[in-house]
Design a protein around this motif. Sequence first.
Motif, PDB file in Angstrom:
ATOM      1  N   GLN A  93      50.074  39.562  -1.106  1.00 19.70           N
ATOM      2  CA  GLN A  93      50.927  39.335  -0.489  1.00 19.70           C
ATOM      3  C   GLN A  93      51.665  40.076  -1.682  1.00 19.70           C
ATOM      4  N   ARG A  94      53.345  40.661  -1.293  1.00 17.30           N
ATOM      5  CA  ARG A  94      54.457  41.158  -1.657  1.00 17.30           C
ATOM      6  C   ARG A  94      55.815  40.090  -2.234  1.00 17.30           C
ATOM      7  N   SER A  95      55.550  40.182  -2.855  1.00 16.30           N
ATOM      8  CA  SER A  95      57.528  39.019  -3.143  1.00 16.30           C
ATOM      9  C   SER A  95      58.174  39.323  -2.061  1.00 16.30           C
ATOM     10  N   MET A  96      58.679  38.302  -1.512  1.00 17.45           N
ATOM     11  CA  MET A  96      60.006  38.648  -0.981  1.00 17.45           C
ATOM     12  C   MET A  96      61.460  39.148  -1.168  1.00 17.45           C
ATOM     13  N   GLU A  97      61.087  39.452  -2.820  1.00 19.15           N
ATOM     14  CA  GLU A  97      62.387  40.450  -3.084  1.00 19.15           C
ATOM     15  C   GLU A  97      62.214  41.734  -2.925  1.00 19.15           C
ATOM     16  N   THR A  98      60.581  42.106  -2.667  1.00 20.05           N
ATOM     17  CA  THR A  98      60.027  43.722  -2.847  1.00 20.05           C
ATOM     18  C   THR A  98      60.252  43.506  -1.197  1.00 20.05           C
ATOM     19  N   ILE A  99      59.618  42.980  -0.652  1.00 17.71           N
ATOM     20  CA  ILE A  99      60.143  42.929   1.277  1.00 17.71           C
ATOM     21  C   ILE A  99      61.570  42.959   1.182  1.00 17.71           C
ATOM     22  N   LEU A 100      62.410  42.530   0.555  1.00 24.64           N
ATOM     23  CA  LEU A 100      64.121  43.006   1.429  1.00 24.64           C
ATOM     24  C   LEU A 100      64.469  44.031   0.547  1.00 24.64           C
ATOM     25  N   ASN A 101      64.225  44.398  -0.570  1.00 20.42           N
ATOM     26  CA  ASN A 101      63.926  45.555  -0.829  1.00 20.42           C
ATOM     27  C   ASN A 101      62.959  46.864  -0.193  1.00 20.42           C
ATOM     28  N   SER A 102      62.319  47.041   0.224  1.00 21.84           N
ATOM     29  CA  SER A 102      61.485  47.921   1.063  1.00 21.84           C
ATOM     30  C   SER A 102      61.997  47.893   2.467  1.00 21.84           C
ATOM     31  N   GLU A 103      61.761  49.200   2.610  1.00 17.62           N
ATOM     32  CA  GLU A 103      62.591  50.119   3.909  1.00 17.62           C
ATOM     33  C   GLU A 103      61.378  50.093   4.873  1.00 17.62           C
ATOM     34  N   PHE A 104      59.516  50.061   4.647  1.00 12.64           N
ATOM     35  CA  PHE A 104      59.030  49.526   6.004  1.00 12.64           C
ATOM     36  C   PHE A 104      58.206  47.946   5.382  1.00 12.64           C
ATOM     37  N   VAL A 105      57.901  47.732   6.603  1.00 12.27           N
ATOM     38  CA  VAL A 105      56.629  45.117   6.154  1.00 12.27           C
ATOM     39  C   VAL A 105      56.175  45.980   7.203  1.00 12.27           C
ATOM     40  N   SER A 106      55.138  45.022   6.655  1.00 11.51           N
ATOM     41  CA  SER A 106      53.599  44.215   7.940  1.00 11.51           C
ATOM     42  C   SER A 106      54.242  43.614   8.798  1.00 11.51           C
ATOM     43  N   ILE A 107      53.585  43.892  10.119  1.00 14.15           N
ATOM     44  CA  ILE A 107      53.351  42.339  11.005  1.00 14.15           C
ATOM     45  C   ILE A 107      53.365  41.152  10.390  1.00 14.15           C
ATOM     46  N   GLY A 108      52.542  40.901   8.934  1.00 19.05           N
ATOM     47  CA  GLY A 108      52.629  39.646   8.207  1.00 19.05           C
ATOM     48  C   GLY A 108      53.837  39.422   7.329  1.00 19.05           C
ATOM     49  N   GLU A 109      54.485  40.725   7.271  1.00 22.92           N
ATOM     50  CA  GLU A 109      55.669  40.097   5.982  1.00 22.92           C
ATOM     51  C   GLU A 109      56.584  39.873   6.764  1.00 22.92           C
ATOM     52  N   LEU A 110      56.120  40.668   8.598  1.00 24.43           N
ATOM     53  CA  LEU A 110      57.741  40.211   9.511  1.00 24.43           C
ATOM     54  C   LEU A 110      57.630  38.584   9.752  1.00 24.43           C
ATOM     55  N   VAL A 111      56.553  38.007   9.754  1.00 23.88           N
ATOM     56  CA  VAL A 111      56.702  36.646  10.523  1.00 23.88           C
ATOM     57  C   VAL A 111      57.521  36.206   9.447  1.00 23.88           C
ATOM     58  N   ARG A 112      57.157  36.410   8.234  1.00 25.46           N
ATOM     59  CA  ARG A 112      57.909  36.172   7.440  1.00 25.46           C
ATOM     60  C   ARG A 112      59.082  36.096   6.831  1.00 25.46           C
ATOM     61  N   LEU A 113      59.035  36.937   7.325  1.00 23.01           N
ATOM     62  CA  LEU A 113      60.739  37.256   7.076  1.00 23.01           C
ATOM     63  C   LEU A 113      61.807  36.699   8.393  1.00 23.01           C
ATOM     64  N   THR A 114      60.895  36.520   9.882  1.00 23.79           N
ATOM     65  CA  THR A 114      61.202  35.880  10.892  1.00 23.79           C
ATOM     66  C   THR A 114      61.577  34.568  11.511  1.00 23.79           C
ATOM     67  N   ASP A 115      60.592  34.183  10.679  1.00 22.00           N
ATOM     68  CA  ASP A 115      59.509  32.669  10.743  1.00 22.00           C
ATOM     69  C   ASP A 115      59.437  32.468  12.477  1.00 22.00           C
ATOM     70  N   SER A 116      58.953  33.740  12.897  1.00 27.32           N
ATOM     71  CA  SER A 116      57.489  34.626  14.294  1.00 27.32           C
ATOM     72  C   SER A 116      56.118  33.720  13.539  1.00 27.32           C
ATOM     73  N   ARG A 117      55.798  33.646  14.731  1.00 23.12           N
ATOM     74  CA  ARG A 117      54.025  33.133  14.641  1.00 23.12           C
ATOM     75  C   ARG A 117      53.752  35.118  14.825  1.00 23.12           C
ATOM     76  N   TYR A 118      52.538  35.314  13.985  1.00 17.54           N
ATOM     77  CA  TYR A 118      51.622  36.518  14.176  1.00 17.54           C
ATOM     78  C   TYR A 118      51.550  37.272  15.627  1.00 17.54           C
ATOM     79  N   SER A 119      50.498  36.112  15.898  1.00 18.36           N
ATOM     80  CA  SER A 119      50.464  36.290  17.591  1.00 18.36           C
ATOM     81  C   SER A 119      51.626  36.608  18.898  1.00 18.36           C
ATOM     82  N   THR A 120      52.882  36.177  18.614  1.00 18.50           N
ATOM     83  CA  THR A 120      54.205  36.283  19.199  1.00 18.50           C
ATOM     84  C   THR A 120      54.159  37.909  18.775  1.00 18.50           C
ATOM     85  N   LEU A 121      54.308  37.983  17.888  1.00 17.44           N
ATOM     86  CA  LEU A 121      55.123  39.472  16.992  1.00 17.44           C
ATOM     87  C   LEU A 121      53.300  40.301  17.440  1.00 17.44           C
ATOM     88  N   LYS A 122      52.586  40.577  17.226  1.00 18.88           N
ATOM     89  CA  LYS A 122      51.618  41.572  18.640  1.00 18.88           C
ATOM     90  C   LYS A 122      51.685  41.882  19.412  1.00 18.88           C
TER      91      LYS A 122
END
Length: 87
Positions: free
Chosen positions: A4-33
Motif C-alpha cells: 500500500q502507498r502511504s496516505m501522503e503519497t496518495i494525497l499527492n497523486s493525480e491518479f489513484v486505485s479503487i483501493g485507495e479511493l476506499v481509504r480516501l472516502t471511507d467507502s466499501r470496495y464493493s460499493t465503488l466497484k
Amino acid sequence: MSRQRSMETILNSEFVSIGELVRLTDSRYSTLKFYTEEGMLPFEQAEENLTRRYNREVTVARILLIKELKAKGLSIPQIKDTLGMDQ
C-alpha cells in the motif's frame, strides 16, 4: 500482493486505485466497484496491465456527492439523473 502507498503519497497523486479511493472516502470496495460498473465513476485504464486508475480529485468529489444524494434518499437512477447520465 502489492504494498500500500502511504496516505501522503496518495494525497499527492493525480491518479489513484479503487483501493485507495476506499481509504480516501471511507467507502466499501464493493460499493465503488458497483458505481464504476454503473458508469458513475469515470476512470482511465492503462493497457499494459489493465489497471483502472481514477483522477483523485474528480472521483473523490463525485463519491462524496453520491453519498450526499443517497443520504437524501435518492435512488441510483435518480442519482444518475442528477449526475447528468443517460440511463
